[in-house]
Design a protein around this motif. Structure first.
Motif, PDB file in Angstrom:
ATOM      1  N   TYR A 122      48.926  32.577  44.926  1.00  0.00           N
ATOM      2  CA  TYR A 122      49.270  33.550  43.734  1.00  0.00           C
ATOM      3  C   TYR A 122      48.532  34.232  42.758  1.00  0.00           C
ATOM      4  O   TYR A 122      47.947  35.237  42.192  1.00  0.00           O
ATOM      5  CB  TYR A 122      50.436  32.725  42.260  1.00  0.00           C
ATOM      6  N   LEU A 123      47.485  33.352  42.162  1.00  0.00           N
ATOM      7  CA  LEU A 123      46.718  33.604  40.790  1.00  0.00           C
ATOM      8  C   LEU A 123      45.196  34.263  42.253  1.00  0.00           C
ATOM      9  O   LEU A 123      44.375  35.571  41.178  1.00  0.00           O
ATOM     10  CB  LEU A 123      45.140  32.296  40.543  1.00  0.00           C
ATOM     11  N   PHE A 124      44.921  33.705  42.552  1.00  0.00           N
ATOM     12  CA  PHE A 124      44.069  34.727  43.334  1.00  0.00           C
ATOM     13  C   PHE A 124      44.544  36.323  43.819  1.00  0.00           C
ATOM     14  O   PHE A 124      43.453  37.185  43.560  1.00  0.00           O
ATOM     15  CB  PHE A 124      43.444  33.651  45.023  1.00  0.00           C
ATOM     16  N   PHE A 125      45.637  36.199  44.397  1.00  0.00           N
ATOM     17  CA  PHE A 125      45.798  37.433  44.751  1.00  0.00           C
ATOM     18  C   PHE A 125      45.826  38.635  43.190  1.00  0.00           C
ATOM     19  O   PHE A 125      45.319  39.350  43.416  1.00  0.00           O
ATOM     20  CB  PHE A 125      46.921  37.886  45.508  1.00  0.00           C
ATOM     21  N   THR A 126      46.205  38.223  42.458  1.00  0.00           N
ATOM     22  CA  THR A 126      47.053  39.243  40.800  1.00  0.00           C
ATOM     23  C   THR A 126      45.253  39.467  40.398  1.00  0.00           C
ATOM     24  O   THR A 126      45.244  40.068  40.136  1.00  0.00           O
ATOM     25  CB  THR A 126      47.810  37.778  40.075  1.00  0.00           C
ATOM     26  N   SER A 127      44.273  38.379  40.545  1.00  0.00           N
ATOM     27  CA  SER A 127      43.247  39.224  39.576  1.00  0.00           C
ATOM     28  C   SER A 127      42.928  39.914  40.500  1.00  0.00           C
ATOM     29  O   SER A 127      42.243  40.150  39.867  1.00  0.00           O
ATOM     30  CB  SER A 127      41.915  36.733  40.219  1.00  0.00           C
ATOM     31  N   ILE A 161      42.715  47.383  40.962  1.00  0.00           N
ATOM     32  CA  ILE A 161      43.005  48.715  40.350  1.00  0.00           C
ATOM     33  C   ILE A 161      42.451  49.328  39.170  1.00  0.00           C
ATOM     34  O   ILE A 161      42.646  50.702  39.027  1.00  0.00           O
ATOM     35  CB  ILE A 161      45.053  48.248  39.008  1.00  0.00           C
ATOM     36  N   ALA A 162      41.698  48.300  38.351  1.00  0.00           N
ATOM     37  CA  ALA A 162      41.109  48.781  37.792  1.00  0.00           C
ATOM     38  C   ALA A 162      40.222  50.190  37.778  1.00  0.00           C
ATOM     39  O   ALA A 162      39.336  50.835  37.314  1.00  0.00           O
ATOM     40  CB  ALA A 162      40.178  47.692  36.930  1.00  0.00           C
ATOM     41  N   LEU A 175      37.356  46.204  30.117  1.00  0.00           N
ATOM     42  CA  LEU A 175      38.833  45.991  30.327  1.00  0.00           C
ATOM     43  C   LEU A 175      39.352  45.186  31.052  1.00  0.00           C
ATOM     44  O   LEU A 175      40.249  44.280  30.590  1.00  0.00           O
ATOM     45  CB  LEU A 175      39.027  47.328  30.268  1.00  0.00           C
ATOM     46  N   SER A 176      38.712  45.463  32.561  1.00  0.00           N
ATOM     47  CA  SER A 176      39.678  44.586  33.862  1.00  0.00           C
ATOM     48  C   SER A 176      39.088  42.929  33.274  1.00  0.00           C
ATOM     49  O   SER A 176      40.064  42.243  33.495  1.00  0.00           O
ATOM     50  CB  SER A 176      38.788  44.822  34.848  1.00  0.00           C
ATOM     51  N   TYR A 177      38.254  42.581  32.945  1.00  0.00           N
ATOM     52  CA  TYR A 177      37.692  40.931  32.606  1.00  0.00           C
ATOM     53  C   TYR A 177      38.814  40.333  31.650  1.00  0.00           C
ATOM     54  O   TYR A 177      39.191  39.661  31.544  1.00  0.00           O
ATOM     55  CB  TYR A 177      36.116  40.441  32.312  1.00  0.00           C
ATOM     56  N   MET A 178      38.960  41.882  30.673  1.00  0.00           N
ATOM     57  CA  MET A 178      38.691  40.971  28.958  1.00  0.00           C
ATOM     58  C   MET A 178      40.903  40.875  29.550  1.00  0.00           C
ATOM     59  O   MET A 178      41.531  39.478  28.783  1.00  0.00           O
ATOM     60  CB  MET A 178      39.322  41.931  28.064  1.00  0.00           C
ATOM     61  N   LEU A 179      41.514  41.832  30.799  1.00  0.00           N
ATOM     62  CA  LEU A 179      42.612  41.643  30.332  1.00  0.00           C
ATOM     63  C   LEU A 179      43.050  40.651  31.770  1.00  0.00           C
ATOM     64  O   LEU A 179      43.972  40.047  31.610  1.00  0.00           O
ATOM     65  CB  LEU A 179      43.086  42.872  31.478  1.00  0.00           C
ATOM     66  N   ALA A 180      41.929  40.507  32.206  1.00  0.00           N
ATOM     67  CA  ALA A 180      42.694  38.970  33.444  1.00  0.00           C
ATOM     68  C   ALA A 180      42.748  37.518  32.513  1.00  0.00           C
ATOM     69  O   ALA A 180      43.572  37.143  32.342  1.00  0.00           O
ATOM     70  CB  ALA A 180      41.538  38.750  34.381  1.00  0.00           C
ATOM     71  N   GLU A 181      41.552  37.636  31.145  1.00  0.00           N
ATOM     72  CA  GLU A 181      41.688  36.459  30.312  1.00  0.00           C
ATOM     73  C   GLU A 181      42.611  36.747  30.113  1.00  0.00           C
ATOM     74  O   GLU A 181      43.013  35.572  29.268  1.00  0.00           O
ATOM     75  CB  GLU A 181      40.139  36.841  29.884  1.00  0.00           C
ATOM     76  N   LEU A 197      36.915  36.465  39.078  1.00  0.00           N
ATOM     77  CA  LEU A 197      37.500  37.152  40.350  1.00  0.00           C
ATOM     78  C   LEU A 197      37.734  38.799  40.497  1.00  0.00           C
ATOM     79  O   LEU A 197      37.870  39.483  41.094  1.00  0.00           O
ATOM     80  CB  LEU A 197      38.495  36.284  40.942  1.00  0.00           C
ATOM     81  N   THR A 198      38.527  39.250  39.261  1.00  0.00           N
ATOM     82  CA  THR A 198      38.847  40.495  38.559  1.00  0.00           C
ATOM     83  C   THR A 198      37.821  41.417  38.467  1.00  0.00           C
ATOM     84  O   THR A 198      37.232  42.711  39.607  1.00  0.00           O
ATOM     85  CB  THR A 198      39.277  40.696  37.622  1.00  0.00           C
ATOM     86  N   VAL A 199      36.720  40.408  37.829  1.00  0.00           N
ATOM     87  CA  VAL A 199      35.750  41.780  37.734  1.00  0.00           C
ATOM     88  C   VAL A 199      34.809  42.038  38.401  1.00  0.00           C
ATOM     89  O   VAL A 199      33.869  42.899  38.887  1.00  0.00           O
ATOM     90  CB  VAL A 199      34.720  40.784  35.631  1.00  0.00           C
TER      91      VAL A 199
END
Lengths: 530, 530
Positions: B212-217, B223-224, B255-261, B269-271
């Protein structure tokens, strides 16, 4: 690492506010771009309005409680946001235009600020002492004068454009930079001298201090720029690394600002001259891709910092804490704001027109004189009070823990009112005013005479450098009168000519610069994209 | 404004430390450049040593008193320094190489981290509980396992190079990125479950959480990136503004990094995926000068952040406060460090060799298999523990105010010892080890197969894009078997082929990308230098 969920709740709040600010900045950029062709708006007003709206939303969401999200931090402003803006202004400034008007700029920045400060201080003493809303001593009134005499260079950048009105831009922006040194000296003087007894000795001391501060700050900036140019020229010769070059330029520029602050000098002056020197020497010692990168990176950082400041000021303005103290007497706050605005208008008029007259006396050709219409715009565009005034007011009226005094609360809210009013009203009306007073045809011709020596005209130096510098030198060398006689007749040009000769003979061989760095083997665009 | 002399002394201390850090950074860059051709040193070790020396000087100057200059701040690390490094890694990664080894990377990052964590935790429980130096419960031991199982992606970037050893780089760095998601899940699991009773339900829950975490991140990062590409494609069509484009890319990535946090996801992973998407779509929608600027700006920011981290770790290591507690028993600290080092060595060996064997089973061609020599380097290069481990150890052992416990003090000093030892020793020996095990001739050929789709090969896309994408598609289309049969025989290539078709048909027309954005009128290099 995603492990911040382990940390305390204060970290969570800071993550929320970073998210909010970054998202709003993105919004400001997109909306600012959409409104670009609008004849009234500019990016700063967009950011200010978005900030105000967000403030309203936060206020409603938190049901009228104050939020920590909104606290204005002087450190953030002076340590992180201001240096990139001023450095970029120095880096992209049209140097010829700037130095041609150097004496006028010094007059405006030093004498003008003093005149403005004296008028605002005297007015404040006369009027506020009779209004009885706070317990201010003479030092406080003089500080109020210094706060509202400070031109906001950041706002100037938003309403005047170098390419459209180069003369006005260099005068008003240059004034703002020199003004910083004056403010430092003024603040120090207010703290250390007994200003109620003004005698010639103090005035001399003041002038000496100003000259010392101006000189040391400038020299520090110039040394930082030259050192950076020298390091890059010596170390990177033949094996360039764009990332290191860009990093070194950024860090050295920032170091010059912070060193100036450490030594109690004027950081703005320092970093501005560092920018000028870097664009004259360092910028020509690096690879083509470093040039493109630095030019755009500095501009982008400056742009983001400017947008951030206006967003911040907008959001901060609605902090409920500040308005609570004056809720029983809104009339006083409005009265104080109006009086301050009138004093600012008067104080600026009192030096712009007389000093322009003086400056015009020294100039012979009509095209170089500042016309009355231009004087009006100089007066008008310099009226905006922005984040600098706000930061100074916070420094003066919220430090030492006496925020809760009624007089201080009224001064803070009046400052916010003045900043919002002047930014929105003067900001909105400057564009139309320029269009009204100076027809666009005139701008086009003046914009054409851009300085090929600046990072503004990327690419041109590679092609036209020898032709340009030669034509300048030979064009003035043909009559060849004695340098001293020429210094008396056309001073600015002769200084420029002497400087160019000195630059070509001594400075450029050591520090590099246009035409003095051997071309790196390989294509300039593709060669060294390390 | 130069008015900081009015502010309090704490501001003065922060100005001093900013000056010191910026000056040291400049020094690191210059010395790092001078030592570039040295076969042992790299920039991180230079920065670490300079940091250590500065720490000694400060310690001597302050006569043994601890200085506030030296406090390690997790916030600074996770909020400001880490995001640009990981984003740049994603932005510059060779995407083909990365996705070709995707399954192996996932195995290493998820299963490998778990194996490593289990071994280190069990070893710590067995050995440390008998040593009696602190009062740790089972949760603390599991946390120790998680802290030292975390691969440091930042260090990997310093010792492995994408151009020299692309396979090793993508495996070890990719592992570090996936590892972040595993760590988040692990830390959450340690906090919420009773890990002493492990039953299949908990294991399933754990796997579910990880997926779940891998997928959502990942989705958040994608998306960003896509949103940024879409905005720039729609808004800036025909009238580009380099400063806005660069600012928007930077801000959206952050923003993508901070949103993930904010959402308790894995920011790394996100960034990282945001960087990949931006280099695939957004980067091709902007002007040529924006491309050069973003490429170098991201690399520069990452470079400065990396240097800063190592400088910081070096300076922080000598903070006298931490060493005071263990001064009566230096032997214990050394013993703990050695045991931890052995566990880290063992834990990593326990998954690198078996998982490489598994991964090799699935691959047919010999050239794609991971040779034993490469396995040794993967094992070795991933042993470095750096700022990430340090930040995690600080988070675990200094939070909640119980820094003064002896056990916590020993864990902190042991972490510092391990970080310094592994960075210096493994960092120094990795370059020679690679040269020993993999002769340079082999690297050259693998480096030649660089991905023309990445910002690494600037300029190439404009010339060769149609040829490259056509050849790839047609080359595999000639035999044209059914897609499902092909999926079974050569899975990675078929997935790639299907993706390319999907990309060309649906994604690129919407989000732009190579060859899908009309060329702006005017020369691509000079056209829009706003």
């Amino acid at each position: 690492m995603g492990l911040m969920e382990l940390t305390t709740t204060s970290d969570h709040a800071s993550i929320v506010s970073i998210n909010l600010f970054v998202a709003l900045l993105c919004g400001c950029i997109v909306i600012g771009h959409l409104l670009e062709d609008n004849r009234w708006m500019n990016e700063s007003i967009t950011a200010l309005i978005i900030g105000l709206c967000t403030g309203v939303v936060i206020l409603l969401l938190s049901k009228g409680r104050s939020s920590h999200l909104l606290v204005f931090s002087e450190d953030l402003f002076f340590i992180y946001l201001l240096p990139p803006i001023i450095f970029n202004a120095g880096f992209q400034v049209k140097k010829k235009q700037f130095f041609r008007n150097f004496i006028t700029i010094m007059l405006f920045g030093a004498v003008g600020t003093l005149v403005s400060w004296a008028i605002i201080s005297l007015g404040a003493i006369q009027i506020f002492s009779r209004m009885d809303f706070g317990d201010f001593d003479i030092g406080d009134y003089l500080a109020i004068g210094a706060i509202f005499a400070a031109t906001d260079s950041v706002c100037t950048l938003q309403v005047l454009h170098q390419d459209e009105t180069p003369l006005l831009y260099s005068l008003v922006f240059g004034e703002g930079v020199v003004n910083d040194a004056t403010s430092v000296v003024l603040f120090n003087a207010i703290q250390s001298f007994d200003m109620s007894k003004i005698d010639p000795k103090i005035a001399l001391h003041f002038i000496g201090n100003f000259l010392y501060l101006f000189f040391t700050s400038t020299v520090l900036g110039v040394i930082a720029g030259l050192l950076c140019a020298y390091i890059i020229k010596k170390l990177y010769f033949g094996r360039h690394s764009t990332d290191r070059e860009v990093a070194l330029m950024m860090l050295m520029a920032y170091l010059s600002y912070m060193l100036a602050e450490l030594l109690d000098l004027s950081g703005i002056l320092t970093v501005f001259f560092c920018g000028i020197v870097m664009s004259h020497y360092t910028w020509h010692n690096v690879t083509e891709s470093s040039r493109i990168t630095t030019k755009h990176t500095f501009a982008t950082l400056s742009f983001v910092a400017e947008t951030f400041i206006f967003l911040y000021v907008g959001m901060d303005a609605l902090d409920i804490e500040k308005w609570r103290f004056i809720s029983d007497s809104p009339g006083t706050s409005v009265a104080v704001s109006s009086i301050l605005l009138s004093l600012v208008l008067l104080g600026r008029a009192a030096f712009v027109f007389p000093l322009s007259f003086l400056s015009n006396l020294a100039k012979k050709s009509t095209s170089e004189k500042i016309s009355f219409k231009q004087q009006v715009i100089i007066w008008w565009a310099g009226l905006i009070r922005g984040a600098v005034s706000m930061a100074l007011a916070y420094n003066k009226f919220t430090s030492l823990g006496h925020t809760n005094l009624r007089g201080n609360a009224i001064m803070i809210t009046s400052t916010i009112t003045l900043v919002l009013f002047s930014t929105v009203v003067f900001g909105l009306l400057t564009k139309p005013l320029i269009r009204l007073l100076l027809p666009p045809l005139k701008h086009a011709t003046s914009a054409a005479s851009s300085d090929p020596n600046s990072p503004n005209s990327l690419g041109v130096p590679l092609i036209s450098h020898s032709q340009d510098s030669d034509s300048f030198l030979s064009g003035h060398d043909i009559p060849r009168p004695s340098s001293i006689r020429m210094l008396l007749t056309t001073p600015t040009y002769t200084v420029h000519r002497l400087w160019r000769r000195f630059d070509d003979r001594f400075m450029r061989p050591v520090f590099g610069g246009r035409g003095f760095v051997p071309v790196v083997p390989g294509s300039p665009t593709e060669g060294n994209l390390s």
